[in-house]
Design a protein around this motif. Structure first.
Motif, PDB file in Angstrom:
ATOM      1  N   ALA A 165      -6.644  -0.984 -70.382  1.00 46.33           N
ATOM      2  CA  ALA A 165      -6.516  -2.352 -70.888  1.00 46.33           C
ATOM      3  C   ALA A 165      -6.394  -2.333 -72.401  1.00 46.33           C
ATOM      4  O   ALA A 165      -7.143  -1.626 -73.082  1.00 46.33           O
ATOM      5  N   PRO A 221      -2.910  -4.481 -66.099  1.00 44.87           N
ATOM      6  CA  PRO A 221      -2.535  -5.219 -67.299  1.00 44.87           C
ATOM      7  C   PRO A 221      -1.042  -5.517 -67.357  1.00 44.87           C
ATOM      8  O   PRO A 221      -0.240  -4.855 -66.687  1.00 44.87           O
ATOM      9  N   GLY A 237      -3.219  -8.940 -74.015  1.00 42.37           N
ATOM     10  CA  GLY A 237      -4.179  -9.629 -73.174  1.00 42.37           C
ATOM     11  C   GLY A 237      -4.224 -11.124 -73.389  1.00 42.37           C
ATOM     12  O   GLY A 237      -3.278 -11.746 -73.890  1.00 42.37           O
TER      13      GLY A 237
END
Length: 573
Positions: free
Chosen positions: A359, A380, A386
């Motif tokens: 991530a 992801p 993100g």
């Protein structure tokens, strides 16, 4: 959730199930949380340092003992600044929370900073007490800071005391040349032994702390745009970021998790994610004083941790080192990358060796530091950094006018608001005013955009943006293209002055072992991947590319290198 919520906060529709963006954030100071964790966890292992373990019970006792001694014996009061100059050791953890426990402020110092940089940080902050180790690499500068009159008292820990029995003896015998002799130094008159302070078993007095206003950490920026500035992070700021990440992890950072800490605690990323995040939740931290591949492999095999916090260059090194087998990384379930952008090449190469969910996150010193992170419950989204973590609001504003938002999907500067955002810069009202918009959003100086699902994509640093013949050229896009060549190990692109085009890109490249490539060959390869104005004017091959202390490739060092070795104005037409 109303349509207005989604319009104002487009990331909400993509939020992981079970996590609410507007959930309440706990701002209980982290030293209170850790001491509660120590009482709750008892004899469970809190720290593993090269095989020497410290239980939560013992950690809590040592924090309180040092806190009491700092108050009683050294006269440290609420609001005083105390500098920490040391690599990752149990001493750092004890000192950090002891300073917070008595309402004083931690001033982190990078042991590899020059004496000039350390002098600025210590003098600017007003820290008159410095806690360090008797390693020559740290003590030599600490001694000089005393000589300059900045530091009035040195608290010195004996490094071998952190090691397990056999290693302690061997280190004292075989590595004694690496140790300083504080008792014989010019600063001997102001030296106090860390162990002596612990041995006095003082009980600290209660201190009333205003979490919202009192400064827990004064973290100096790297100085990439000039003299380092002290970002004042309140107890609430530090605690909020820890709580936000704990919510984001949905229990990940609680027992039986073990978090690898090879990134240095004096850096804001590791301070929050490798130390406070797991320890306050009762999870174990396994650490090394610095990253060395052989020691890292041994640590992975011995402790079998499941969470790794890393910078992309660390992941790149693991992915391409022949000694790092899939078995070495098999215990990892999560790897979280931050500090700088993660290339697709590194992501793919790491994925070939590890099944861990990789991530990417994003943050900055002034935000304690994390503001976005990929969801930890699903694969992801490639290319994105993100979603804004809980209670964090992000806007994209014009590069020409930070008061003006741009349309969804357009590129602009990321600005951030949230409980983790700093109070301001220490003794620098002008810089504080400049870094906040009129609506109170922190300007990040990073260029990015939202995609249709509310994921944040980072394009580049504003200061790294190259304007060539009127075109915006982003070094990261050039670097991503260069990484596609199978002979390239590392690359870093900078902008340099050009008499005709204003600025042009120059690429520095390190090749993989036993690979060959010249400038003409790389440029021929890049013609299918880059536009004419993105094509590097020069490709400079080096055996190594300079990095910062935490392993980020350093554009500043390359700019200085180019200025030394090339004329200030190019002649490209």
């Amino acid at each position: 959730m109303t349509s207005t919520d989604v319009n104002a906060h487009p990331w909400i529709k993509s939020y992981p199930e079970g996590i609410a963006w507007d959930t309440p954030i706990d701002t209980t100071p982290v030293h209170e949380q850790l001491l509660a964790s120590c009482a709750r966890m008892g004899d469970a292992t809190a720290l593993d340092f090269m095989g020497a373990t410290t239980s939560f019970r013992s950690l809590g006792e040592r924090i309180n003992a040092l806190a009491g001694a700092l108050q009683t014996d050294l006269g440290v009061k609420k609001g005083d600044r105390v500098a920490l100059l040391m690599p990752n050791t149990p001493f750092y953890v004890i000192a950090y929370y002891a300073v917070l426990r008595i309402g004083a402020t931690v001033v982190n110092c990078n042991p590899l900073y020059s004496l000039g940089e350390l002098s600025h940080i210590v003098s600017n902050s007003g820290a008159e007490i410095l806690i360090t180790l008797d390693l020559k690499v740290t003590f030599s500068n600490a001694e000089k800071l005393v000589g300059q009159g900045h530091v009035k008292k040195l608290v010195v820990a004996h490094f071998p005391d952190a090691l397990p029995g056999a290693k302690k003896i061997l280190y004292s015998l075989l590595k004694s040349k690496d140790l300083a002799r504080p008792e014989h130094s010019a600063a001997a008159g102001v030296v106090v032994k860390f162990a002596d302070l612990l041995g006095r078993n003082r009980t600290p007095s209660a201190v009333a702390i205003d979490a919202e206003r009192d400064v827990a950490v004064q973290q100096y920026t790297g100085g990439t745009t000039g003299t380092p500035k002290g970002a004042m992070l309140s107890h609430a700021n530090i605690a909020a970021n820890r709580a936000q990440l704990d919510i984001w992890g949905s229990g990940l950072f609680r027992p039986p998790t073990k978090v690898v800490a090879v990134l240095p605690f004096f850096h804001i990323f590791a301070m929050t994610t490798c130390m406070s995040l797991p320890l306050c939740g009762g999870a174990q931290v396994v650490m090394l004083p610095r990253f060395e591949m052989k020691a890292f492999i041994a640590l992975m095999k011995r402790t079998r941790p499941n969470v790794l916090m890393a910078v992309p260059t660390l992941l790149h090194a693991l992915a391409h080192n022949k000694g790092v087998s899939a078995d070495v990384l098999s215990s990892l379930k999560f790897a979280i990358a931050g500090g700088t952008s993660l290339s697709n090449e590194t992501r793919d190469a790491f994925g070939e060796k590890s099944d861990a969910l990789l991530a990417e996150g994003y943050g900055l010193t002034e935000a304690s530091p994390v503001v976005t992170c990929a969801a930890l419950q699903e694969a992801p989204r490639p290319g994105a950094i993100g979603l804004p973590i809980p209670a964090t609001d992000i806007r994209i504003v014009s590069l020409d006018d930070p008061e003006q938002e741009v349309a969804r999907g357009e590129r602009g500067e990321l600005v951030v608001k949230g409980p983790q955002v700093m109070l301001g810069y220490f003794s620098d009202d002008a810089a504080t005013r400049e870094v906040f918009t009129s609506a109170g959003y922190l300007r990040t100086a990073d260029v990015g955009y939202f995609d249709e699902d509310g994921y944040v994509h980072l394009v580049d640093r504003i200061k790294d943006l190259i304007i060539s013949s009127g075109f915006n050229v982003y070094p990261r896009a050039i670097e991503d293209a260069i990484y596609k060549h199978p002979a390239v190990d590392e690359t870093n692109v900078i902008g340099v002055k050009d008499a005709y085009r204003g600025e042009v890109p120059v690429a520095y490249v390190k090749l993989r072992e036993n690979e060959s490539l010249d400038e003409a060959g790389l440029k021929a390869f890049l013609r299918d991947h880059l536009s004419k104005h993105e094509m590097p004017r020069e490709v400079i091959f080096r055996d190594e590319l300079p990095k910062t202390m935490i392993g980020k490739l350093s554009k500043n060092d390359l700019r200085a290198d180019y200025e030394k070795t090339h004329s200030p104005e190019g002649q490209t037409k």
